[in-house]
Motif scaffolding. Structure first.
Motif, PDB file in Angstrom:
ATOM      1  N   LYS A 162       0.822  -1.207   0.000  1.00  0.00           N
ATOM      2  CA  LYS A 162       0.000   0.000   0.000  1.00  0.00           C
ATOM      3  C   LYS A 162       0.862   1.265   0.000  1.00  0.00           C
ATOM      4  O   LYS A 162       0.449   2.311  -0.516  1.00  0.00           O
ATOM      5  CB  LYS A 162      -0.915  -0.009   1.234  1.00  0.00           C
ATOM      6  CG  LYS A 162      -1.897   1.144   1.310  1.00  0.00           C
ATOM      7  CD  LYS A 162      -2.894   1.113   0.160  1.00  0.00           C
ATOM      8  CE  LYS A 162      -3.921   2.221   0.292  1.00  0.00           C
ATOM      9  NZ  LYS A 162      -4.859   2.250  -0.860  1.00  0.00           N
TER      10      LYS A 162
ATOM     11  N   ASP B  94       1.352   2.978  -3.417  1.00  0.00           N
ATOM     12  CA  ASP B  94       0.274   3.874  -3.837  1.00  0.00           C
ATOM     13  C   ASP B  94       0.359   5.203  -3.103  1.00  0.00           C
ATOM     14  O   ASP B  94       0.187   6.281  -3.692  1.00  0.00           O
ATOM     15  CB  ASP B  94      -1.068   3.197  -3.578  1.00  0.00           C
ATOM     16  CG  ASP B  94      -2.226   3.940  -4.221  1.00  0.00           C
ATOM     17  OD1 ASP B  94      -1.960   4.918  -4.944  1.00  0.00           O
ATOM     18  OD2 ASP B  94      -3.386   3.548  -4.003  1.00  0.00           O
ATOM     19  N   GLU B  95       0.631   5.151  -1.801  1.00  0.00           N
ATOM     20  CA  GLU B  95       0.719   6.382  -1.023  1.00  0.00           C
ATOM     21  C   GLU B  95       1.897   7.242  -1.480  1.00  0.00           C
ATOM     22  O   GLU B  95       1.799   8.469  -1.559  1.00  0.00           O
ATOM     23  CB  GLU B  95       0.843   6.038   0.447  1.00  0.00           C
ATOM     24  CG  GLU B  95      -0.386   5.325   1.013  1.00  0.00           C
ATOM     25  CD  GLU B  95      -0.172   4.853   2.434  1.00  0.00           C
ATOM     26  OE1 GLU B  95       0.982   4.981   2.920  1.00  0.00           O
ATOM     27  OE2 GLU B  95      -1.138   4.362   3.053  1.00  0.00           O
TER      28      GLU B  95
ATOM     29  N   ALA C 217       3.229   7.282  -4.501  1.00  0.00           N
ATOM     30  CA  ALA C 217       2.901   7.864  -5.802  1.00  0.00           C
ATOM     31  C   ALA C 217       1.937   9.044  -5.653  1.00  0.00           C
ATOM     32  O   ALA C 217       2.063  10.058  -6.351  1.00  0.00           O
ATOM     33  CB  ALA C 217       2.285   6.794  -6.705  1.00  0.00           C
ATOM     34  N   THR C 218       0.998   8.926  -4.733  1.00  0.00           N
ATOM     35  CA  THR C 218       0.078  10.047  -4.486  1.00  0.00           C
ATOM     36  C   THR C 218       0.820  11.254  -3.918  1.00  0.00           C
ATOM     37  O   THR C 218       0.545  12.404  -4.278  1.00  0.00           O
ATOM     38  CB  THR C 218      -1.032   9.600  -3.521  1.00  0.00           C
ATOM     39  OG1 THR C 218      -1.702   8.460  -4.064  1.00  0.00           O
ATOM     40  CG2 THR C 218      -2.039  10.718  -3.311  1.00  0.00           C
ATOM     41  N   ALA C 219       1.801  10.979  -3.049  1.00  0.00           N
ATOM     42  CA  ALA C 219       2.582  12.072  -2.486  1.00  0.00           C
ATOM     43  C   ALA C 219       3.423  12.776  -3.554  1.00  0.00           C
ATOM     44  O   ALA C 219       3.711  13.975  -3.440  1.00  0.00           O
ATOM     45  CB  ALA C 219       3.489  11.544  -1.373  1.00  0.00           C
TER      46      ALA C 219
ATOM     47  N   GLY D 204       2.392  13.358  -6.476  1.00  0.00           N
ATOM     48  CA  GLY D 204       1.476  14.088  -7.353  1.00  0.00           C
ATOM     49  C   GLY D 204       0.996  13.293  -8.541  1.00  0.00           C
ATOM     50  O   GLY D 204       0.437  13.881  -9.485  1.00  0.00           O
ATOM     51  N   MET D 205       1.173  11.981  -8.553  1.00  0.00           N
ATOM     52  CA  MET D 205       0.703  11.167  -9.664  1.00  0.00           C
ATOM     53  C   MET D 205      -0.802  10.984  -9.589  1.00  0.00           C
ATOM     54  O   MET D 205      -1.378  10.840  -8.499  1.00  0.00           O
ATOM     55  CB  MET D 205       1.378   9.795  -9.656  1.00  0.00           C
ATOM     56  CG  MET D 205       2.846   9.813 -10.005  1.00  0.00           C
ATOM     57  SD  MET D 205       3.509   8.128 -10.163  1.00  0.00           S
ATOM     58  CE  MET D 205       5.210   8.484 -10.622  1.00  0.00           C
ATOM     59  N   SER D 206      -1.421  10.935 -10.751  1.00  0.00           N
ATOM     60  CA  SER D 206      -2.847  10.639 -10.812  1.00  0.00           C
ATOM     61  C   SER D 206      -3.066   9.134 -10.633  1.00  0.00           C
ATOM     62  O   SER D 206      -2.122   8.346 -10.616  1.00  0.00           O
ATOM     63  CB  SER D 206      -3.428  11.092 -12.150  1.00  0.00           C
ATOM     64  OG  SER D 206      -2.835  10.378 -13.227  1.00  0.00           O
ATOM     65  N   TRP D 207      -4.370   8.755 -10.529  1.00  0.00           N
ATOM     66  CA  TRP D 207      -4.662   7.328 -10.356  1.00  0.00           C
ATOM     67  C   TRP D 207      -4.202   6.532 -11.566  1.00  0.00           C
ATOM     68  O   TRP D 207      -3.644   5.444 -11.420  1.00  0.00           O
ATOM     69  CB  TRP D 207      -6.159   7.151 -10.140  1.00  0.00           C
ATOM     70  CG  TRP D 207      -6.562   5.724  -9.946  1.00  0.00           C
ATOM     71  CD1 TRP D 207      -6.564   5.016  -8.777  1.00  0.00           C
ATOM     72  CD2 TRP D 207      -7.009   4.805 -10.961  1.00  0.00           C
ATOM     73  NE1 TRP D 207      -6.979   3.720  -8.990  1.00  0.00           N
ATOM     74  CE2 TRP D 207      -7.261   3.565 -10.329  1.00  0.00           C
ATOM     75  CE3 TRP D 207      -7.209   4.913 -12.330  1.00  0.00           C
ATOM     76  CZ2 TRP D 207      -7.718   2.457 -11.023  1.00  0.00           C
ATOM     77  CZ3 TRP D 207      -7.658   3.802 -13.019  1.00  0.00           C
ATOM     78  CH2 TRP D 207      -7.913   2.582 -12.375  1.00  0.00           C
TER      79      TRP D 207
ATOM     80  N   GLN E  67      -1.777   7.280 -13.703  1.00  0.00           N
ATOM     81  CA  GLN E  67      -0.313   7.215 -13.709  1.00  0.00           C
ATOM     82  C   GLN E  67       0.195   6.232 -12.663  1.00  0.00           C
ATOM     83  O   GLN E  67       1.154   5.492 -12.914  1.00  0.00           O
ATOM     84  CB  GLN E  67       0.271   8.606 -13.454  1.00  0.00           C
ATOM     85  CG  GLN E  67       0.075   9.588 -14.600  1.00  0.00           C
ATOM     86  CD  GLN E  67       0.591  10.966 -14.253  1.00  0.00           C
ATOM     87  OE1 GLN E  67       0.557  11.388 -13.094  1.00  0.00           O
ATOM     88  NE2 GLN E  67       1.069  11.689 -15.253  1.00  0.00           N
ATOM     89  N   THR E  68      -0.433   6.225 -11.510  1.00  0.00           N
ATOM     90  CA  THR E  68      -0.017   5.297 -10.454  1.00  0.00           C
ATOM     91  C   THR E  68      -0.216   3.852 -10.884  1.00  0.00           C
ATOM     92  O   THR E  68       0.656   2.998 -10.681  1.00  0.00           O
ATOM     93  CB  THR E  68      -0.807   5.571  -9.168  1.00  0.00           C
ATOM     94  OG1 THR E  68      -0.590   6.930  -8.763  1.00  0.00           O
ATOM     95  CG2 THR E  68      -0.379   4.643  -8.060  1.00  0.00           C
TER      96      THR E  68
END
Length: 351
Positions: A191, A194-195, A197-199, A201-204, A206-207
């Protein structure tokens, strides 16, 4: 007050060549039982091949005659088409079902679970029989707004051929299994990926495309390759639709004409083995491609061979740049507690 500093250990020095050779000397353990068992297996295999070659029931001249027959070749190509089309649809639908199963929406998750429950809980042969009777259940296909006059109406038999029904039946059944494979692959990714990648600035999208899916493929590819091979063999059941141009059905039709069943079964098996071998090679390279950077980091075998030698003094090898030889590092023996506390000992000193 005077104090004496403890003697520092000398710098590691390389052992002479005879000592190095003696340190890495290893004796391979003998396993006579394994050799005997392997020899028996080889003998049994040779006996089986020789016996099969001499059996008149196999009728090897007929096998050679029909293995490249045009009817068999065309049927093999149709079988390959069934496999490819069904797997493409099943992979797309399986990914959608896997995402639905991971959805926090209970309705979406329940619908995906119901689909998996139905198609995994009933035999594929029974499902194919139902698809063969679809024109009786639904005589026509209507396009339009429900409960209003349809815009277009098509007869089911005119729209859906037996080939299309076979592809649909195989794909819908396989999608239920691939959905669980894809879901397991997505859950295998930590997990934190995913966190992170979100940090960043990637979009869903892109992640999933750059982070999650490449890591999940390492888990998804091996069972998916097995499902592709299984699909190739499951195409022999499309006679339930009924579709009679696949490899097994065509070989069975020819054997009904020649009254020689066994050679045609051998011919069909040869083609199935040929396609399966190609798929296994492709699966191997795909697994190797997506498993890059993952696996055991085994230490140098030479270092392992030196570690734990009879002398108990060699710990490993350090390559010397430009020297052409490796430097053997000797361990530094720890100082005894008594010697460290004794002022008169060379290892001790006045505190």
């Amino acid at each position: 007050m005077s104090s004496t500093k403890p003697n520092r250990p000398a710098a590691p020095q390389a052992l002479p060549e005879p000592a190095r050779a003696a340190a890495i000397k290893a004796i391979r353990l003998r396993h006579p039982g394994r050799m005997v068992f392997a020899t028996l297996l080889v003998l049994l295999f040779v006996v089986f091949i020789l016996d099969a070659a001499a059996r008149p029931a196999f009728d090897w001249p007929s096998v050679g005659k029909y293995v490249f027959d045009q009817r068999i070749s065309m049927a093999a190509f149709v079988t390959l088409q069934l496999t490819v089309y069904s797997m493409v649809i099943a992979i797309v639908l399986g990914v959608i079902l896997a995402v639905m199963r991971l959805s926090p929406n209970p309705v979406v998750k329940s619908l995906a679970w119901f689909y998996l429950w139905v198609f995994r809980g009933t035999p594929v042969y029974v499902q194919l029989v139902f698809w063969g009777l679809i024109s009786i259940i639904y005589q026509d296909i209507s396009v339009g707004i429900p409960f209003t006059e349809p815009w277009l109406v098509f007869e089911t038999d005119a729209v859906l051929s037996t080939f299309a029904l076979a592809v649909i039946g195989l794909a819908l059944n396989e999608a239920a299994y691939l959905a669980e494979i894809v879901r397991a692959g997505l859950l295998s990714v930590d997990k934190g990926q995913d966190e992170a990648a979100t940090a960043l600035g990637m979009s869903w999208a892109q992640t999933m495309r750059r982070i999650i899916i490449p890591q999940a493929m390492r888990v998804v590819i091996p069972p998916t390759g097995n499902e592709v091979i299984s699909m190739l063999k499951t195409t022999s059941l499309v006679t339930a639709v009924p579709f009679s141009f696949d490899l097994f059905t065509r070989s069975r039709d020819i054997s009904a004409e020649t009254f020689n069943v066994i050679p045609m079964l051998v011919v069909a098996s040869i083609w199935y083995l040929f396609f399966t071998s190609i798929l296994m090679v492709g699966q191997y390279f795909l697994e190797k491609r997506f498993a890059r950077g993952v696996g055991d980091r085994r230490p140098d075998r030479k270092a392992d061979g030196l570690t734990g030698a009879a002398t108990g003094t060699v710990t490993g090898l350090i390559p010397t740049i430009g020297g052409g030889q490796a430097t053997v590092v000797l361990p530094v023996p720890p100082a005894a507690p008594e010697a460290a506390d004794d002022p008169t000992s060379p290892e001790g000193g006045v505190r």
